[in-house]
Scaffold this active site. Structure first.
Site, PDB file in Angstrom:
ATOM      1  N   ALA A 300      -1.506   7.944  -3.515  1.00 23.02           N
ATOM      2  CA  ALA A 300      -1.159   6.563  -3.853  1.00 23.02           C
ATOM      3  C   ALA A 300      -1.908   5.653  -2.903  1.00 23.02           C
ATOM      4  CB  ALA A 300       0.347   6.339  -3.741  1.00 23.02           C
ATOM      5  N   MET A 301      -2.085   4.392  -3.320  1.00 31.21           N
ATOM      6  CA  MET A 301      -2.878   3.443  -2.538  1.00 31.21           C
ATOM      7  C   MET A 301      -2.222   2.075  -2.548  1.00 31.21           C
ATOM      8  SD  MET A 301      -5.403   2.583  -0.726  1.00 31.21           S
ATOM      9  CE  MET A 301      -5.772   0.915  -0.187  1.00 31.21           C
ATOM     10  N   ASN A 303      -2.861  -1.123  -2.463  1.00 31.12           N
ATOM     11  CA  ASN A 303      -3.478  -2.397  -2.834  1.00 31.12           C
ATOM     12  C   ASN A 303      -2.417  -3.497  -2.833  1.00 31.12           C
ATOM     13  OD1 ASN A 303      -5.924  -0.830  -3.775  1.00 31.12           O
ATOM     14  ND2 ASN A 303      -4.402  -0.113  -5.235  1.00 31.12           N
ATOM     15  N   HIS A 335       6.484   4.365   1.440  1.00 29.23           N
ATOM     16  CA  HIS A 335       5.258   4.380   2.250  1.00 29.23           C
ATOM     17  C   HIS A 335       4.322   3.244   1.824  1.00 29.23           C
ATOM     18  CE1 HIS A 335       2.086   6.635   4.564  1.00 29.23           C
ATOM     19  NE2 HIS A 335       1.319   5.898   3.786  1.00 29.23           N
ATOM     20  N   GLU A 336       4.033   3.173   0.521  1.00 34.81           N
ATOM     21  CA  GLU A 336       3.069   2.175   0.053  1.00 34.81           C
ATOM     22  C   GLU A 336       3.608   0.751   0.187  1.00 34.81           C
ATOM     23  OE1 GLU A 336       0.197   3.291  -0.319  1.00 34.81           O
ATOM     24  OE2 GLU A 336       0.797   5.386  -0.374  1.00 34.81           O
ATOM     25  N   HIS A 339       3.165  -0.540   3.643  1.00 36.76           N
ATOM     26  CA  HIS A 339       1.793  -1.011   3.846  1.00 36.76           C
ATOM     27  C   HIS A 339       1.601  -2.470   3.454  1.00 36.76           C
ATOM     28  CE1 HIS A 339      -0.532   2.365   5.190  1.00 36.76           C
ATOM     29  NE2 HIS A 339      -0.280   3.131   4.141  1.00 36.76           N
ATOM     30  N   GLU A 358      -1.420   3.870   8.763  1.00 33.17           N
ATOM     31  CA  GLU A 358      -0.848   5.088   8.195  1.00 33.17           C
ATOM     32  C   GLU A 358       0.298   5.682   9.006  1.00 33.17           C
ATOM     33  OE1 GLU A 358      -1.427   5.624   5.314  1.00 33.17           O
ATOM     34  OE2 GLU A 358      -3.365   4.708   4.911  1.00 33.17           O
TER      35      GLU A 358
END
Length: 885
Positions: A300-301, A303, A335-336, A339, A358
């Protein structure tokens, strides 16, 4: 994201490198310029991007207008570009005036494009206009496509972007480095009926004469290039509102109901994060977009405003998903979403400090999961996460948490166990040292002070130290600016007048450098007497320390397991703990199992020490303790390799120990059972299958045979597990049957899973068939590399030889950001000395010297396994013989 190694020489140099010098070398001053691979003096402030993708052709046309400032006179501008072709490039003063046409030149190796002008540009504000075209890839870098069977059985294609760490340059000519923050306005033209999603909400949509739709998105806040996102396809979107933010999930058509758990969870997570960070989520919406397939680089990212997550980590299907899947979906979302603050709102200045993104997202993920789902008891899982970091951190090829990054490849390789898991573990230790409230106050101050900016690690330590009024920076430097794992040796406890005094000495746990001079750390230590709820703490500095504890009895050092260090007890004290093992808190049982396994294999205590603890574990112990024991048995099982007689002795003992737990757990879920029981059921079946337990294998086969006629034979939460047992022990006919299921499956998530299962067969001929199939188009281009990796779990040498024989085809099926590490990781589990030379040859032929960190790590792992197996397995054999194995 949910997942440059320094060379061994650099890592070893830290042993003789004073810590103050290390700090100066790796921690830039607040006013020091950010690292850059581009010429200084030109700074972008805004990008206007218009994109017209042609998904069928795998190409796109685009126009970019970049507002930039020139600090000093120059005749050229250089920015990042990869696989882009330029048509017309002009520059004009932003306030208006004549435009100059540029002469373009490309440096493919440096991933840059330069534009030269006849008339030098004076300092000032300009608009750089670029007409260009590029490639839509088939792997998850830049702008890429994912193909999948649609709900009508027809093949569908959707487009997505993946820009971290350095791939925005594949879609946008840009200053593609984290310190060059700018705002973005994105416009995309998509086929009629398709949905387009980006970081910001759509501001305007218009239908063109040819039926296509032009979608213009609102202007983004100032952010780094790697956080920009775009997706387009036949999607559905569900939304919810929380504290003024529109939360959304976006899936392929027909899968939206499976995203309900993720959407519901995101509401709770956002509310908690708004409070914890003391800064409200600043964008108007936050979507989580699901994509079929997978990547070797990430799951996953983050953005900003548009998280991308592969379906396996976002969708929950009751027909096939497990309790473990539910927990992973929540953890990935936590987690994402973390961020969105740590990484997006405040971004590391350069990839040296990637752990600021991270490590903190991993820690927040664990913290949030434990807070919002205490019934899952995931706090116990932090021991396993820490163990993964220590495994990587205790060999010479490790690197500091804060490491200097020189190249894009090194940045790719920085996404590893040290950055994520060690970073998380160090944060957990420091929070325990300063206190939860002081830590949160420091984090809030850090967010407020650096919103929309870039930072280095010391910016955080400054705020934490100010809030805590404790010497956090010195301890943090010890654990982040030098590599390695501290070792705390526990002296003999002395009990007087109802208190126990214990001497502590600090060394280093270095598995492949037994004669190495230990590094020095200031180590926060928490300890207690077994059975006494009161704890005490101390700071071991200068290599020595002591601690006074209330009560008398067996002493637990690192009580609660918040410390990042190994604990070594004298034989007599370890025996006392083993005798009291059943009465210890589960998290300390896990810590003792973890340390005794690692220290035993390293020769610092008997290799059989962990088995002494296993023997002392009651059937009714915490499910996660039994899950850990299953991992201990599997680890030893794999170490015996092809030595069947010795392996069978271990397996027989392990099966006898685990079978009563399996009988107590059962195959069927009971009403009201704890979630950890469901996870243990899955783990036990998997482990007993690996150990060759005929009872478990027969039962899985029975249920599989009845599955098509009796849906209750394999309940949804058992489906993956039963299929895995059947696939592992498949004969040719069974394998063919699984293959038929895979090729007929129209659900992309289940289809991907079935193709991966074809690659876990014990039968070597079937494993070879899986390897051959992986190089065809049948499994899907993003599944090929996963199939080869699955074969490598059992047959690392076979998988590596196959990959080396087909390097070009493999590279086409591996993300560009993963290529420098993929081949090395196939061989990680090998015990074959010949594999070392193969890896060295591959690295020398294919990788720059600065990009061989994963190759070096794989070689170190193989050499360590060979040495350890020869030295320690005889001790295991002797223990099994004495204990009825």
């Amino acid at each position: 994201m949910h997942r440059n190694l320094l060379s061994a020489a650099i890592a070893l140099a830290f042993a003789a490198f004073p810590l103050q010098q290390a700090a100066a070398a790796l921690t830039p001053a607040a006013n020091q310029e950010a690292t850059t691979q581009l010429p200084r003096g030109v700074i972008p402030s805004h990008y206007d991007i218009a994109l017209a993708p042609d998904a069928a052709r795998g190409r796109f046309d685009a126009k970019a207008v970049i507002t930039l400032s020139v600090a000093r006179a120059t005749s050229s501008i250089t920015l990042n570009a990869a696989d882009l072709g330029f048509k017309d490039v002009t520059i004009a003063p932003a306030a208006g005036g004549a435009a100059q046409t540029a002469r373009s030149s490309i440096d493919a190796d440096a991933q840059t494009a330069s534009f030269a002008f006849d008339k030098p540009l004076a300092p000032g504000l300009y608009k750089l206009t670029l007409d260009y075209s590029g490639v839509i890839g088939t792997q998850a870098v830049g702008l890429f496509s994912l193909d999948y069977p649609g709900s009508d059985g027809k093949q569908q294609r959707a487009l997505y972007t993946q820009f971290e760490n350095s791939d925005a340059r594949r879609m946008i000519p840009s200053w593609d480095e984290p310190a060059y923050k700018a705002s973005f306005t994105l416009e995309v033209t998509v086929p009629a009926g398709q949905m387009a999603v980006s970081n910001m909400p759509a501001a305007r949509t218009e239908t063109l004469a040819d039926g296509r739709r032009k979608v213009s998105f609102a202007k983004s806040p100032k952010m780094s290039t790697y956080l920009l996102f775009l997706a387009a396809g036949d999607f559905e979107r569900a939304t919810a509102k929380e504290q003024g933010t529109e939360l959304g999930v976006v899936t392929r058509r027909g899968a939206i109901d499976q995203a309900k758990f993720a959407l519901d969870s995101s509401k709770d997570i956002l509310r908690e994060y708004n409070d914890y960070f003391g800064v409200r989520y600043p964008l108007p919406k936050l979507d989580n977009i699901a994509g079929a397939g997978r990547s070797q680089f990430f799951g996953a990212m983050e953005n900003w405003g548009a998280i991308f997550t592969f379906e396996y980590a976002l969708l929950f299907d009751p027909a096939s998903s497990t309790q473990h899947d539910r927990q992973e979906i929540f953890a990935t979302a936590a987690h994402e979403m973390a961020h969105q603050w740590f990484g997006d709102l405040v971004t590391m200045r350069w990839w040296d400090d990637l752990w600021l993104n991270e490590g903190f997202a991993s820690w927040m993920e664990s913290r949030m999961t434990a807070r919002l789902h205490p019934e899952w008891n995931t706090r116990l899982g932090t021991v396993g996460s820490r163990d993964g970091a220590m495994q990587r951190d205790s060999v010479a090829t490790t690197h500091p948490v804060v490491q200097h990054i020189q190249t894009v490849e090194q940045a790719n390789q920085a996404f590893d166990e040290i950055t994520y898991q060690k970073g998380e573990a160090v944060i957990r230790m420091l929070e325990a040292y300063v206190g939860e409230n002081a830590w949160r106050s420091g984090v809030r101050s850090y967010m407020q002070a650096h919103a929309y900016g870039n930072t280095v690690s010391d910016d955080l330590w400054k705020q934490i130290e100010k809030a805590a009024r404790k010497p956090v920076t010195a301890i943090a430097h010890d654990f982040t600016l030098q590599p390695g794992v501290p070792l705390i040796r526990v002296g003999e406890p002395v009990c007087r007048n109802g208190s126990t005094t214990v001497a502590l000495a600090q060394g280093e746990f270095a598995r492949d450098l037994p004669g190495k001079k230990p590094l020095a750390w200031r180590v926060p230590v928490i300890a207690q007497v077994a059975g006494n709820a009161k704890q005490a703490s101390t700071l071991v500095a200068g290599g020595k320390g002591s601690i006074v504890l209330p009560g008398c009895g067996a002493v637990i050092v690192n009580a609660g397991q918040s410390g990042y260090y190994r604990t070594l007890y004298a034989p007599k004290e370890f025996a006392r703990l083993a005798q009291a093992f059943a009465t210890l808190a589960p998290i300390d049982q896990l810590g003792l199992l973890s340390d005794s396994s690692a220290l035993g294999l390293a020769g610092l205590q008997p290799a059989s020490s962990a088995l002494d603890l296993v023997k002392a574990t009651p059937v009714g112990a915490d499910p996660q303790v039994w899950s850990r024991i299953g991992h201990v048995f599997e680890g030893l099982h794999w170490r015996y390799g092809d030595d069947k007689a010795r392996r069978q002795r271990l397996d027989a003992f392990a099966i006898a120990r685990l079978a009563p737990v399996m009988a107590q757990t059962g195959w069927e879920a009971r009403n009201g059972e704890a979630p950890a029981i469901a996870n243990l059921r899955e783990q036990l079946i998997d482990t007993l299958s690996e150990l060759g337990d005929p009872t478990v294998i027969a039962e899985a086969r029975r249920r599989y045979a009845a599955m098509d006629k009796d849906a209750s034979a394999v309940p949804g939460p058992l489906r993956k597990t039963v299929l895995a047992v059947v696939a592992q022990h498949a004969d040719a006919a069974t394998w063919d049957g699984l293959h038929a299921r895979a090729s007929a499956e129209t659900n992309p998530l289940l289809r991907d899973r079935l193709y991966t299962l074809l690659a876990i067969a014990e039968d070597k001929a079937l494993a070879q068939r899986a390897l051959d199939m992986a190089l065809t188009d049948e499994p899907g281009l993003t599944n090929s590399a996963a199939m080869i990796s699955a074969v490598a779990q059992r047959y690392p040498d076979m998988a590596l030889d196959f990959a080396l024989a087909h390097v070009e085809k493999i590279n086409q099926r591996v993300d560009a950001s993963s290529r420098s590490r993929y081949f090395a990781r196939l061989a990680m589990g090998s015990s074959n000395p010949a594999t070392v030379a193969k890896l060295q040859g591959y690295g020398q032929a294919n990788l720059a010297p600065t990009s061989r960190g994963d190759v070096d790590a794989a070689i170190a792992a193989i050499q360590d396994r060979i040495k350890t197996n020869a030295a320690r397995l005889p001790e295991i054999d002797a223990w099994l013989q004495q204990n009825g194995g």
